[in-house]
Design a protein around this motif. Structure first.
Motif, PDB file in Angstrom:
ATOM      1  N   ILE A 145      52.592  19.669  58.475  1.00 48.82           N
ATOM      2  CA  ILE A 145      53.204  18.497  57.828  1.00 48.82           C
ATOM      3  C   ILE A 145      54.181  18.614  56.590  1.00 48.82           C
ATOM      4  CG2 ILE A 145      51.334  17.009  58.787  1.00 48.82           C
ATOM      5  CD1 ILE A 145      50.177  16.684  55.646  1.00 48.82           C
ATOM      6  N   THR A 146      54.050  20.080  56.168  1.00 48.85           N
ATOM      7  CA  THR A 146      55.006  20.109  55.196  1.00 48.85           C
ATOM      8  C   THR A 146      56.520  19.790  55.368  1.00 48.85           C
ATOM      9  OG1 THR A 146      55.351  22.487  55.898  1.00 48.85           O
ATOM     10  CG2 THR A 146      53.682  21.969  54.056  1.00 48.85           C
ATOM     11  N   ILE A 155      49.407  10.939  50.896  1.00 51.04           N
ATOM     12  CA  ILE A 155      48.592  11.416  52.123  1.00 51.04           C
ATOM     13  C   ILE A 155      47.128  11.038  52.213  1.00 51.04           C
ATOM     14  CG2 ILE A 155      47.698  13.599  53.323  1.00 51.04           C
ATOM     15  CD1 ILE A 155      50.061  15.081  51.842  1.00 51.04           C
ATOM     16  N   PHE A 156      46.923  10.423  53.286  1.00 47.71           N
ATOM     17  CA  PHE A 156      45.539   9.982  53.689  1.00 47.71           C
ATOM     18  C   PHE A 156      44.715  10.803  53.467  1.00 47.71           C
ATOM     19  CE2 PHE A 156      47.865   6.335  56.563  1.00 47.71           C
ATOM     20  CZ  PHE A 156      48.128   5.691  55.446  1.00 47.71           C
ATOM     21  N   ASP A 157      43.250  10.410  53.312  1.00 44.59           N
ATOM     22  CA  ASP A 157      42.155  11.135  53.156  1.00 44.59           C
ATOM     23  C   ASP A 157      41.844  11.847  54.445  1.00 44.59           C
ATOM     24  OD1 ASP A 157      41.855  10.832  50.448  1.00 44.59           O
ATOM     25  OD2 ASP A 157      40.587   9.240  50.801  1.00 44.59           O
ATOM     26  N   ASP A 158      42.224  10.923  55.565  1.00 43.81           N
ATOM     27  CA  ASP A 158      41.819  11.357  57.075  1.00 43.81           C
ATOM     28  C   ASP A 158      43.105  10.756  57.759  1.00 43.81           C
ATOM     29  OD1 ASP A 158      40.754  12.651  59.108  1.00 43.81           O
ATOM     30  OD2 ASP A 158      38.593  11.574  58.838  1.00 43.81           O
ATOM     31  N   ILE A 159      43.270  11.169  59.178  1.00 43.17           N
ATOM     32  CA  ILE A 159      44.068  10.823  59.951  1.00 43.17           C
ATOM     33  C   ILE A 159      43.708   9.244  60.365  1.00 43.17           C
ATOM     34  CG2 ILE A 159      45.339  10.726  61.963  1.00 43.17           C
ATOM     35  CD1 ILE A 159      45.254  13.934  61.818  1.00 43.17           C
ATOM     36  N   SER A 160      44.561   8.298  60.562  1.00 44.80           N
ATOM     37  CA  SER A 160      44.179   6.904  60.519  1.00 44.80           C
ATOM     38  C   SER A 160      44.888   6.476  61.961  1.00 44.80           C
ATOM     39  CB  SER A 160      44.816   6.063  59.696  1.00 44.80           C
ATOM     40  OG  SER A 160      44.664   4.836  59.890  1.00 44.80           O
ATOM     41  N   PHE A 161      43.864   6.026  62.906  1.00 45.59           N
ATOM     42  CA  PHE A 161      44.376   5.474  64.290  1.00 45.59           C
ATOM     43  C   PHE A 161      44.083   3.976  64.275  1.00 45.59           C
ATOM     44  CE2 PHE A 161      42.779   9.687  64.765  1.00 45.59           C
ATOM     45  CZ  PHE A 161      43.913  10.331  65.470  1.00 45.59           C
ATOM     46  N   GLY A 180      48.913   8.701  65.607  1.00 41.44           N
ATOM     47  CA  GLY A 180      47.731   9.188  64.305  1.00 41.44           C
ATOM     48  C   GLY A 180      48.652   9.020  63.069  1.00 41.44           C
ATOM     49  N   GLN A 181      48.127   8.334  61.952  1.00 44.76           N
ATOM     50  CA  GLN A 181      49.100   8.048  60.679  1.00 44.76           C
ATOM     51  C   GLN A 181      48.572   8.790  59.903  1.00 44.76           C
ATOM     52  OE1 GLN A 181      49.351   4.123  60.003  1.00 44.76           O
ATOM     53  NE2 GLN A 181      51.169   4.187  58.654  1.00 44.76           N
ATOM     54  N   ILE A 182      49.535   9.657  58.995  1.00 44.36           N
ATOM     55  CA  ILE A 182      48.799  10.542  58.053  1.00 44.36           C
ATOM     56  C   ILE A 182      49.360  10.014  56.592  1.00 44.36           C
ATOM     57  CG2 ILE A 182      48.711  12.502  59.621  1.00 44.36           C
ATOM     58  CD1 ILE A 182      51.561  13.525  58.398  1.00 44.36           C
ATOM     59  N   PHE A 187      53.612   9.934  60.782  1.00 40.96           N
ATOM     60  CA  PHE A 187      52.698  10.186  61.863  1.00 40.96           C
ATOM     61  C   PHE A 187      52.775  11.601  62.262  1.00 40.96           C
ATOM     62  CE2 PHE A 187      54.009   5.749  61.974  1.00 40.96           C
ATOM     63  CZ  PHE A 187      52.736   5.089  62.139  1.00 40.96           C
ATOM     64  N   ALA A 188      51.370  12.124  62.587  1.00 43.82           N
ATOM     65  CA  ALA A 188      51.229  13.613  63.188  1.00 43.82           C
ATOM     66  C   ALA A 188      51.446  13.716  64.852  1.00 43.82           C
ATOM     67  CB  ALA A 188      50.103  13.951  62.525  1.00 43.82           C
ATOM     68  N   GLY A 189      51.129  12.627  65.468  1.00 42.43           N
ATOM     69  CA  GLY A 189      51.188  12.668  66.847  1.00 42.43           C
ATOM     70  C   GLY A 189      50.250  11.558  67.468  1.00 42.43           C
TER      71      GLY A 189
END
Length: 213
Positions: A145-146, A155-161, A180-182, A187-189
């Motif tokens: 994600i860099t 940046i979230f503590d965990d990926i959020s759906f 999946g929101q970061i 979003f990561a995917g």
């Protein structure tokens, strides 16, 4: 489409919000407080009531009518997909599935397992300043994600759906894509869930993570 007098009376004051002329299915609703509510379904000449459904009125997110055999019983199912919310980085859809036979459909909706519950049971995630990690069963996917250059405090503590839940039918299978929101803007995917009809409901047949490129 020509309506009978009885049918015309039943839909008086409603507007057409979606139509599938090929199979003679029309969805009506009333616009109340900026939303479509109090739905009626004209299914091949018969009117069915769905008073508690809610949908956005933006034509871009118009209700979808799908009429396909998604459970391999040789009879097409009726699927209605409604958008209950949208915005920047947001899309919330609901899906309703009905069995059909002999030009009628069963007014009782088929149960579709909640995609967020499926993710909760099947997906684990980790995230830090450099990467997001998604584990589905024995498969692990790591996303760098860099390049997104997200500030550390965002940046979230965990990926959020849950901010994007998008249903569709692919290859005669009900599927849902859950992003999946970061961070608030990144979003990561997406988790892609393919459903199958099992034990009188639609349950996950497969769950996989597809990273965004």
């Amino acid at each position: 489409m020509i309506h009978s007098n009885n049918e015309q009376a039943e839909i008086e004051g409603y507007e057409i919000v979606s139509r599938n002329e090929k199979v003679n299915i029309t969805l009506y609703a009333k616009k109340i407080n900026g939303l479509f509510m109090d739905f009626k379904i004209n299914f091949k000449g018969r009117i069915y009531l769905k008073p508690f459904w809610i949908s956005e009125t933006n034509p871009t997110y118009a209700p979808q009518i799908i009429y396909k055999d998604i459970n391999k019983d040789q009879n097409p199912e009726l699927l209605i997909i409604l958008t209950k919310g949208y915005g920047t980085g947001l899309l919330w859809e609901d899906v309703y599935v009905f069995e059909t036979m002999n030009n009628r459909f069963n007014l009782s909706e088929e149960i579709v397992d909640n995609p967020l519950a499926i993710i909760h049971k099947n997906v684990k995630t980790k995230i830090n300043a450099e990467k997001a990690e998604v584990i589905v069963g024995d498969k692990k996917c790591t996303v760098d994600i860099t390049p997104l250059e997200i500030k550390l405090e965002n940046i979230f503590d965990d990926i959020s759906f849950g901010s994007i839940i998008d249903y569709e039918v692919r290859n005669n299978q009900l599927t849902v894509s859950v992003a999946g929101q970061i961070s608030p803007a990144s979003f990561a995917g997406s988790i892609i869930i393919v459903y199958e009809h099992r034990d009188k409901m639609y349950q996950a047949k497969s769950v996989e993570f597809i990273p965004y490129k």
